[in-house]
Design an enzyme around this catalytic site. Structure first.
Site, mmCIF file in Angstrom:
data_model
loop_
_atom_site.group_PDB
_atom_site.id
_atom_site.type_symbol
_atom_site.label_atom_id
_atom_site.label_comp_id
_atom_site.label_asym_id
_atom_site.label_seq_id
_atom_site.Cartn_x
_atom_site.Cartn_y
_atom_site.Cartn_z
ATOM 1 N N ARG A 95 -21.291 -2.726 15.114
ATOM 2 C CA ARG A 95 -22.040 -1.962 16.122
ATOM 3 C C ARG A 95 -23.493 -1.758 15.670
ATOM 4 N NH1 ARG A 95 -22.884 -0.113 21.336
ATOM 5 N NH2 ARG A 95 -25.029 -0.150 20.713
ATOM 6 N N CYS A 104 -33.627 4.621 15.247
ATOM 7 C CA CYS A 104 -32.347 5.051 15.824
ATOM 8 C C CYS A 104 -32.529 6.335 16.625
ATOM 9 C CB CYS A 104 -31.324 5.304 14.725
ATOM 10 S SG CYS A 104 -31.128 3.969 13.559
ATOM 11 N N CYS A 140 -26.918 -2.821 17.542
ATOM 12 C CA CYS A 140 -28.064 -1.945 17.827
ATOM 13 C C CYS A 140 -29.351 -2.571 17.311
ATOM 14 C CB CYS A 140 -27.878 -0.588 17.138
ATOM 15 S SG CYS A 140 -27.183 0.678 18.204
ATOM 16 N N CYS A 198 -33.546 6.674 20.563
ATOM 17 C CA CYS A 198 -32.501 6.633 21.588
ATOM 18 C C CYS A 198 -31.511 7.774 21.401
ATOM 19 C CB CYS A 198 -31.738 5.315 21.520
ATOM 20 S SG CYS A 198 -32.633 3.926 22.192
ATOM 21 N N HIS A 199 -31.000 7.925 20.180
ATOM 22 C CA HIS A 199 -29.799 8.736 19.989
ATOM 23 C C HIS A 199 -30.080 10.210 19.713
ATOM 24 C CE1 HIS A 199 -27.334 5.239 20.392
ATOM 25 N NE2 HIS A 199 -28.030 4.605 19.474
ATOM 26 N N CYS A 238 2.104 3.225 -3.222
ATOM 27 C CA CYS A 238 1.282 4.266 -3.856
ATOM 28 C C CYS A 238 0.973 5.406 -2.891
ATOM 29 C CB CYS A 238 -0.026 3.680 -4.350
ATOM 30 S SG CYS A 238 0.168 2.436 -5.620
ATOM 31 N N CYS A 298 0.845 -1.201 0.000
ATOM 32 C CA CYS A 298 0.000 0.000 0.000
ATOM 33 C C CYS A 298 0.878 1.247 0.000
ATOM 34 C CB CYS A 298 -0.891 0.046 1.231
ATOM 35 S SG CYS A 298 -1.771 -1.447 1.593
#
Lengths: 107, 273
Positions: free
Chosen positions: B230, B189, B234, B192-193, B91, B88
């Protein structure tokens, strides 16, 4: 060979107490957990850690299944003279991971 | 004379007490207001909602366990897969195509597949196209390490995803996913968030659900994990159907999350409970 991080001061004065930190990547699988298939996952842990300084064992630890993954150890030694520190981790099958660091001790 | 003095001083005491009480109530109100501002109006990294110990572990430049993956990612980055193909690093180095800041720009529209592509997929694209190697499986140690290394290069830089006409349809699908109720618990989502960020969900404090620290070291997992892992976690939590790692649904959501976190700084590798 496991991936490990070691922190040793590069230099010290004679009699100085120095802090050594080590961190190694290891799953430390307890042998009590069950996987998604319901089967027990076999135990896979590190059993022993040893640090030698000038060919003397200065710190030793025995690991058991209750140790968390990626064990992190920190301890203190007294620097007396320049030399090599050798860190050795041995897993349950006797496989060894060894790393070394040198320290220069000058007044 | 004496009584007068006592009366006089007790009057003052009462006045002091009143002043103190009024200051105290003001302080309480201010504290409450700032808490609300913090949790509702201001974007906060998940770091903010962690315990002091977890925050200290993340900030420790030696003991943060995620750094083990960053280290091995660096090794993978400079290692040639075989004698013919380049590493990698060949480049991407300081002189040409440096990857510093690259993580702030992903997910991005890819004109060949006409889909969104996140960093994991971009790394695998390089691997198949330029290194002629089979792609790393999602969530494999190698891919996690490389992702952690590349994202760590952008540590401290703010998210900066662009929503152009190309990205827009994917962005909208991601946003819809975020506000769509799902699962047996019928939760989206944002319940809660956004609505309840900063409040307790059993022993844990709900975060605002920002994606600025991924891949993260979760103490519960005892290992590093990707954002998609993750997200699956959830989805399982609200008893909803999960999507495969690297699926289109999650990459779309990833773009919406990156846009939501646009002014937040990248923390990779973050440590979370």
């Amino acid at each position: 060979m496991l991936n490990a991080r070691i922190s040793v001061p590069t230099s010290a004065i004679p009699g100085e107490v120095i802090e050594i930190k080590t961190l190694i990547s290891h799953p430390m699988e307890t042998g009590f957990r069950r996987g998604l298939d319901g089967e027990k996952m076999p135990r896979n842990i590190l059993k022993h850690f040893q640090c030698t300084y000038l060919d003397n064992v200065v710190f030793e630890a025995e690991f058991f299944p209750a140790i968390a993954a990626n064990p992190y150890l920190t301890f203190f030694i007294k620097a007396t003279q320049s030399g090599e520190l050798i860190f050795t981790w041995t897993d349950q099958n006797g496989k060894v991971t060894q790393k070394n660091r040198s320290i220069s001790v000058q007044p | 004379m004496n009584t007068g003095y006592i009366l006089h001083s007790s009057c003052w005491l009462i006045t002091y007490a009143f002043i103190l009480i009024s200051i105290n109530t003001n302080a309480n109100e201010t504290a409450e207001r700032t808490l609300n501002e913090r949790t509702l109006n201001k974007e906060r990294s998940g770091f903010y909602f962690q315990s002091n110990n977890t925050q200290a572990l993340q900030n420790d430049s030696f003991a943060n366990p995620g750094l083990l993956w960053v280290d091995s990612g660096q090794q993978w980055f400079s290692k040639r897969p075989d004698n013919i193909t380049p590493a990698c690093q060949h480049c991407h180095n300081q002189d040409k195509k440096p990857l510093v800041g690259a993580a702030t720009l992903y997910p991005q529209y890819d004109s060949t597949t006409k889909k969104l592509m996140n960093i994991e997929q971009r790394i695998n694209r390089c691997r198949t196209q330029y290194q002629h190697q089979p792609p790393f499986p999602y969530e494999s140690n190698e891919l996690l390490s490389l992702t952690a290394y590349v994202s760590n290069l952008s540590k401290g830089m703010p998210f900066n995803v662009n929503i152009t006409d190309n990205e827009k349809p994917f962005f909208e699908r991601g946003r819809d996913f975020f506000y769509q109720r799902r699962g047996q618990m019928n939760l989206a989502c944002h319940h809660c968030h956004e609505w309840n960020a900063g409040k307790k969900l059993r022993g844990d404090t709900l975060s605002q659900g920002h994606s600025n620290g991924y891949p993260i070291y979760r103490l519960e997992w005892q290992t590093l994990g990707s954002l998609h892992r993750r997200l699956r976690f959830c989805n399982t939590g609200v008893r909803a159907e999960t999507y495969p790692l690297g699926s289109e649904e999650y990459v779309n959501l990833e773009l919406f999350l990156a846009w939501r976190a646009n002014q937040l700084l990248i923390e990779t590798p973050a440590v979370r409970r």
